[in-house]
Motif scaffolding. Structure first.
Motif, PDB file in Angstrom:
ATOM      1  N   GLU A  74      51.343 118.455 -47.021  1.00 50.80           N
ATOM      2  CA  GLU A  74      52.422 117.403 -46.985  1.00 50.80           C
ATOM      3  C   GLU A  74      52.426 116.486 -46.103  1.00 50.80           C
ATOM      4  N   ASN A  75      51.685 116.282 -45.004  1.00 46.11           N
ATOM      5  CA  ASN A  75      51.604 115.057 -44.245  1.00 46.11           C
ATOM      6  C   ASN A  75      50.361 114.570 -44.053  1.00 46.11           C
ATOM      7  N   GLY A  76      49.878 114.312 -45.079  1.00 42.85           N
ATOM      8  CA  GLY A  76      48.499 113.448 -45.023  1.00 42.85           C
ATOM      9  C   GLY A  76      47.237 114.332 -45.379  1.00 42.85           C
ATOM     10  N   GLY A  77      47.081 115.633 -45.608  1.00 43.46           N
ATOM     11  CA  GLY A  77      45.956 116.294 -45.862  1.00 43.46           C
ATOM     12  C   GLY A  77      44.992 116.158 -44.526  1.00 43.46           C
ATOM     13  N   GLY A  78      43.945 115.651 -44.649  1.00 37.01           N
ATOM     14  CA  GLY A  78      42.879 115.361 -43.763  1.00 37.01           C
ATOM     15  C   GLY A  78      43.254 114.579 -42.716  1.00 37.01           C
ATOM     16  N   ALA A  79      44.070 113.463 -43.046  1.00 39.38           N
ATOM     17  CA  ALA A  79      44.668 112.604 -41.984  1.00 39.38           C
ATOM     18  C   ALA A  79      45.542 113.057 -41.172  1.00 39.38           C
ATOM     19  N   PHE A  80      46.143 114.189 -41.489  1.00 40.48           N
ATOM     20  CA  PHE A  80      47.106 114.900 -40.367  1.00 40.48           C
ATOM     21  C   PHE A  80      46.295 115.511 -39.419  1.00 40.48           C
ATOM     22  N   PHE A  81      45.071 115.786 -39.267  1.00 38.64           N
ATOM     23  CA  PHE A  81      44.374 116.222 -38.139  1.00 38.64           C
ATOM     24  C   PHE A  81      44.523 115.545 -36.900  1.00 38.64           C
ATOM     25  N   LEU A  82      44.472 114.062 -37.004  1.00 39.92           N
ATOM     26  CA  LEU A  82      44.563 113.181 -36.110  1.00 39.92           C
ATOM     27  C   LEU A  82      45.790 113.302 -35.460  1.00 39.92           C
ATOM     28  N   PRO A  83      47.029 113.352 -36.058  1.00 38.15           N
ATOM     29  CA  PRO A  83      48.154 113.399 -35.179  1.00 38.15           C
ATOM     30  C   PRO A  83      48.473 114.841 -34.473  1.00 38.15           C
ATOM     31  N   TYR A  84      47.715 115.729 -35.261  1.00 38.34           N
ATOM     32  CA  TYR A  84      47.698 117.243 -34.903  1.00 38.34           C
ATOM     33  C   TYR A  84      46.827 117.224 -33.688  1.00 38.34           C
ATOM     34  N   LEU A  85      45.861 116.573 -33.674  1.00 38.29           N
ATOM     35  CA  LEU A  85      44.905 116.944 -32.477  1.00 38.29           C
ATOM     36  C   LEU A  85      45.632 116.143 -31.037  1.00 38.29           C
ATOM     37  N   PHE A  86      45.991 114.955 -31.752  1.00 35.77           N
ATOM     38  CA  PHE A  86      46.779 114.061 -30.297  1.00 35.77           C
ATOM     39  C   PHE A  86      47.900 115.061 -29.876  1.00 35.77           C
ATOM     40  N   ALA A  87      48.710 115.716 -30.669  1.00 31.72           N
ATOM     41  CA  ALA A  87      49.715 116.537 -30.353  1.00 31.72           C
ATOM     42  C   ALA A  87      49.289 117.503 -29.459  1.00 31.72           C
ATOM     43  N   LEU A  88      48.324 118.131 -29.673  1.00 30.03           N
ATOM     44  CA  LEU A  88      47.712 119.332 -29.098  1.00 30.03           C
ATOM     45  C   LEU A  88      47.153 118.869 -27.651  1.00 30.03           C
ATOM     46  N   LEU A  89      46.638 117.796 -27.378  1.00 31.44           N
ATOM     47  CA  LEU A  89      46.191 117.225 -26.436  1.00 31.44           C
ATOM     48  C   LEU A  89      47.078 116.463 -25.506  1.00 31.44           C
ATOM     49  N   THR A  90      48.253 116.065 -25.985  1.00 33.30           N
ATOM     50  CA  THR A  90      49.341 115.492 -25.160  1.00 33.30           C
ATOM     51  C   THR A  90      50.593 116.367 -25.090  1.00 33.30           C
ATOM     52  N   ALA A  91      50.576 117.342 -25.612  1.00 37.05           N
ATOM     53  CA  ALA A  91      51.847 118.145 -25.489  1.00 37.05           C
ATOM     54  C   ALA A  91      51.561 119.724 -25.635  1.00 37.05           C
ATOM     55  N   GLY A  92      50.709 120.325 -26.438  1.00 33.98           N
ATOM     56  CA  GLY A  92      50.252 121.652 -26.318  1.00 33.98           C
ATOM     57  C   GLY A  92      49.492 122.022 -25.143  1.00 33.98           C
ATOM     58  N   ILE A  93      48.542 121.531 -25.129  1.00 39.90           N
ATOM     59  CA  ILE A  93      47.711 121.985 -23.832  1.00 39.90           C
ATOM     60  C   ILE A  93      48.323 121.794 -22.494  1.00 39.90           C
ATOM     61  N   PRO A  94      48.949 120.369 -22.360  1.00 44.53           N
ATOM     62  CA  PRO A  94      49.670 120.099 -21.222  1.00 44.53           C
ATOM     63  C   PRO A  94      50.904 121.112 -20.902  1.00 44.53           C
ATOM     64  N   LEU A  95      51.438 121.572 -21.784  1.00 54.91           N
ATOM     65  CA  LEU A  95      52.528 122.598 -21.489  1.00 54.91           C
ATOM     66  C   LEU A  95      52.074 123.926 -21.307  1.00 54.91           C
ATOM     67  N   LEU A  96      50.956 124.170 -22.095  1.00 58.47           N
ATOM     68  CA  LEU A  96      50.327 125.673 -21.681  1.00 58.47           C
ATOM     69  C   LEU A  96      49.871 125.582 -20.006  1.00 58.47           C
ATOM     70  N   ILE A  97      49.222 124.456 -19.840  1.00 61.14           N
ATOM     71  CA  ILE A  97      48.893 124.308 -18.490  1.00 61.14           C
ATOM     72  C   ILE A  97      50.096 124.469 -17.253  1.00 61.14           C
ATOM     73  N   MET A  98      51.135 123.678 -17.787  1.00 61.62           N
ATOM     74  CA  MET A  98      52.245 123.878 -16.871  1.00 61.62           C
ATOM     75  C   MET A  98      52.881 125.293 -16.907  1.00 61.62           C
ATOM     76  N   GLU A  99      53.142 125.972 -17.982  1.00 62.73           N
ATOM     77  CA  GLU A  99      53.504 127.377 -17.921  1.00 62.73           C
ATOM     78  C   GLU A  99      52.631 128.302 -17.241  1.00 62.73           C
ATOM     79  N   PHE A 100      51.452 128.332 -17.689  1.00 65.56           N
ATOM     80  CA  PHE A 100      50.270 129.110 -16.871  1.00 65.56           C
ATOM     81  C   PHE A 100      50.509 128.807 -15.396  1.00 65.56           C
ATOM     82  N   THR A 101      50.549 127.727 -14.920  1.00 61.82           N
ATOM     83  CA  THR A 101      50.565 127.279 -13.605  1.00 61.82           C
ATOM     84  C   THR A 101      52.024 128.079 -12.878  1.00 61.82           C
ATOM     85  N   ILE A 102      53.248 127.776 -13.658  1.00 51.65           N
ATOM     86  CA  ILE A 102      54.291 128.346 -13.113  1.00 51.65           C
ATOM     87  C   ILE A 102      54.210 130.059 -13.131  1.00 51.65           C
TER      88      ILE A 102
END
Length: 509
Positions: free
Chosen positions: A37-65
């Motif tokens: 519903e959000n662009g098909g194959g094009a959605f993977f660009l914002p999805y990957l950007f969100a993973l690298l700028t929010a998902g993994i950074p938040l995982l690192i923060m919570e893992f560290t805490i």
């Protein structure tokens, strides 16, 4: 207390558990439709950007805490700043609430795995789900409980017995062993589903619909918000799970690398789910002679209405295909349920200085009793309302408060960065602070305003105001108030004089 704390047997055991927590029902029934519903194959660009700028950074923060403070979420925030303990308890109560209804979806999945052996649902899969199986009350009675539905109650009982057996066994012998079996089995079973799905007639039409990029959608702000929303809700962040799991790590472990592995493993499974789901939707569209976009669905409708229809049409081994699909839902959900329950078990055990067995009995046992409410004729309406509000005003809002607290109020990003870098091969730089201190709070804040505005203007799903005020806003506010109430009790058996501010100086040096 730290000497007595449970610990994972191996690094692989922790990764299996973290991945098991991240991979849940949403990976299978939410991600494919959101991407489409959000662009098909094009959605993977914002999805990957969100993973690298929010998902993994938040995982690192919570893992560290969790790894540094070796405590449950409430005690971790207490150590960072005593006045922040309520934030941890807020997350614990949110986890408890989610556990009460999440188990019910697993009960449905378990039942449908059995039903699939004989295609019990017949030709009218929608009617079977709502009328024969769930026995849902008419819409005008939304908010009422009705009677207990045996079809749901008895499978629910099985789910909780299995969960309690695993949780009573402990971190290493219970949770770690279960995930070492469940996750490889889940990947194997779903892999078989994908292989069978892509060989079905017209599967390519479904895959084309899924992957064909609509590049114009990249200028749509809602698409980027959808990407961040998917990442945020998919990775089990911001309601105490990853802090709790990381607290069982040994004192020397590669935090950052673990976060990358967990994040990419979760996303890889989501991609696999998208391929399997849309290949089968393409087959379904071909069978009834309609475009793929007319059969696309998500959530409960996809899993328990559309997929049974697809199973009815599959020419070879349809019952096996159905069993594997619903068994996959069960396994994906079971690993997540265990992780959710561990959040409040760990917190209660530490707060009141009781044994693990008592914490499991009170915590998971209490959640099991309350979950019976969702096994009633009105349970579906209550579940849908609680799920929406507790995710938006529990998980998402608590996550926003957590990030603002760590980054802006306590200003602990530097200390956490130093700790993670001291034992990780991948070193954190300025990008990590920018992501957590700026990008993620802005996006989450926008998400919250957007959702809050919509929920204020109209009742969610048009449900009665009484249901919205009790199961919606009422439960959301109660989670905060109960969290604050827990802070009035003193920690038993915990040295509360040693705070994070004092201990972090050694790391900074």
């Amino acid at each position: 207390m730290d000497k007595q704390r449970a610990q994972w047997g191996t690094r692989a055991g922790f990764i299996f558990a973290a991945v098991g927590s991240a991979i849940g029902l949403g990976n299978i029934w939410r991600f494919p439709s959101v991407a489409y519903e959000n662009g098909g194959g094009a959605f993977f660009l914002p999805y990957l950007f969100a993973l690298l700028t929010a998902g993994i950074p938040l995982l690192i923060m919570e893992f560290t805490i969790g790894q540094k403070l070796r405590s449950s979420a409430p005690l971790s925030f207490f150590k960072i700043r005593k006045g922040a303990e309520w934030l941890g308890w807020w997350q614990v109560i949110v986890a408890f609430i989610i556990a009460t209804y999440y188990a019910v979806i697993l009960a449905w999945s378990l039942s449908y795995a059995y039903f699939s052996l004989k295609s019990t649902w017949g030709d009218d899969t929608e009617g079977y789900l709502f009328n024969s199986f769930l026995k849902v009350l008419p819409g005008e009675n939304a908010g009422a409980f009705g009677s207990i539905v045996p079809n749901v109650f008895f499978p629910l009982l099985i789910i909780w017995v299995l969960a309690l057996i695993i949780l009573f066994a402990g971190v290493k012998k219970g949770i770690e062993r279960a995930n070492r079996v469940f996750i490889p089995l889940l990947v194997l079973m779903f892999g078989i589903i994908v292989v069978r799905a892509v060989t079905l007639d017209n599967a390519t039409a479904g895959l084309q619909a899924f992957f064909e990029p609509n590049w114009s959608q990249l200028t749509n702000g809602k698409v980027w918000v959808a990407a961040y929303s998917q990442i945020f809700f998919s990775l089990s962040i911001a309601f105490g799970i990853m802090i709790t799991y990381a607290s069982y790590l040994p004192k020397k472990t590669d935090i950052t690398n673990n976060a990358f592995i967990t994040g990419f493993a979760n996303s890889s499974f989501e991609l696999l789910a998208g391929i399997g789901v849309f290949a089968t939707l393409g087959f379904m569209a071909g069978q009834i002679g309609v475009p793929v976009n007319e059969v696309v669905s998500g959530g409960i409708g996809l899993a328990f209405v559309v997929f049974p229809q697809i199973i009815n049409e599959i020419p070879t081994w349809p019952n096996l295909f159905g069993f594997l699909f619903f068994a996959s839902l069960f396994l994906a959900g079971m690993t997540s349920l265990i992780s959710i329950a561990e959040v409040f078990i760990s917190a209660v055990q530490e707060k009141f200085g009781i044994t693990r067995n008592k914490a499991v009995a009170f915590g998971a046992g209490g959640a099991a009793v309350i979950s019976v409410l969702y096994a009633t004729q009105g349970g579906l309406y209550i579940f849908d309302t609680v799920d929406h509000f507790i995710n938006q005003y529990g998980v998402a809002l608590a996550g926003l408060v957590e990030i603002v607290f760590i980054a802006w109020i306590a200003r602990e990003l530097s200390n956490l960065q130093n700790h993670a870098n001291s034992m990780s091969d991948i070193r954190l730089g300025v990008w990590w602070k920018v992501c957590l201190g700026l990008i993620t709070p802005i996006v989450l804040g926008f998400m919250m305003i957007q959702t809050f505005t919509a929920d204020i203007q109209n009742n969610y799903e048009g449900y009665p105001t009484s249901l919205i005020m009790t199961a919606g806003w009422g439960v959301s506010v109660a989670a905060i108030l109960i969290g604050i109430l827990f802070t009035r009790y003193k920690w038993k058996g915990i040295d509360t004089n040693t705070t994070y501010e004092k201990s972090s100086k050694g790391v900074a040096k």
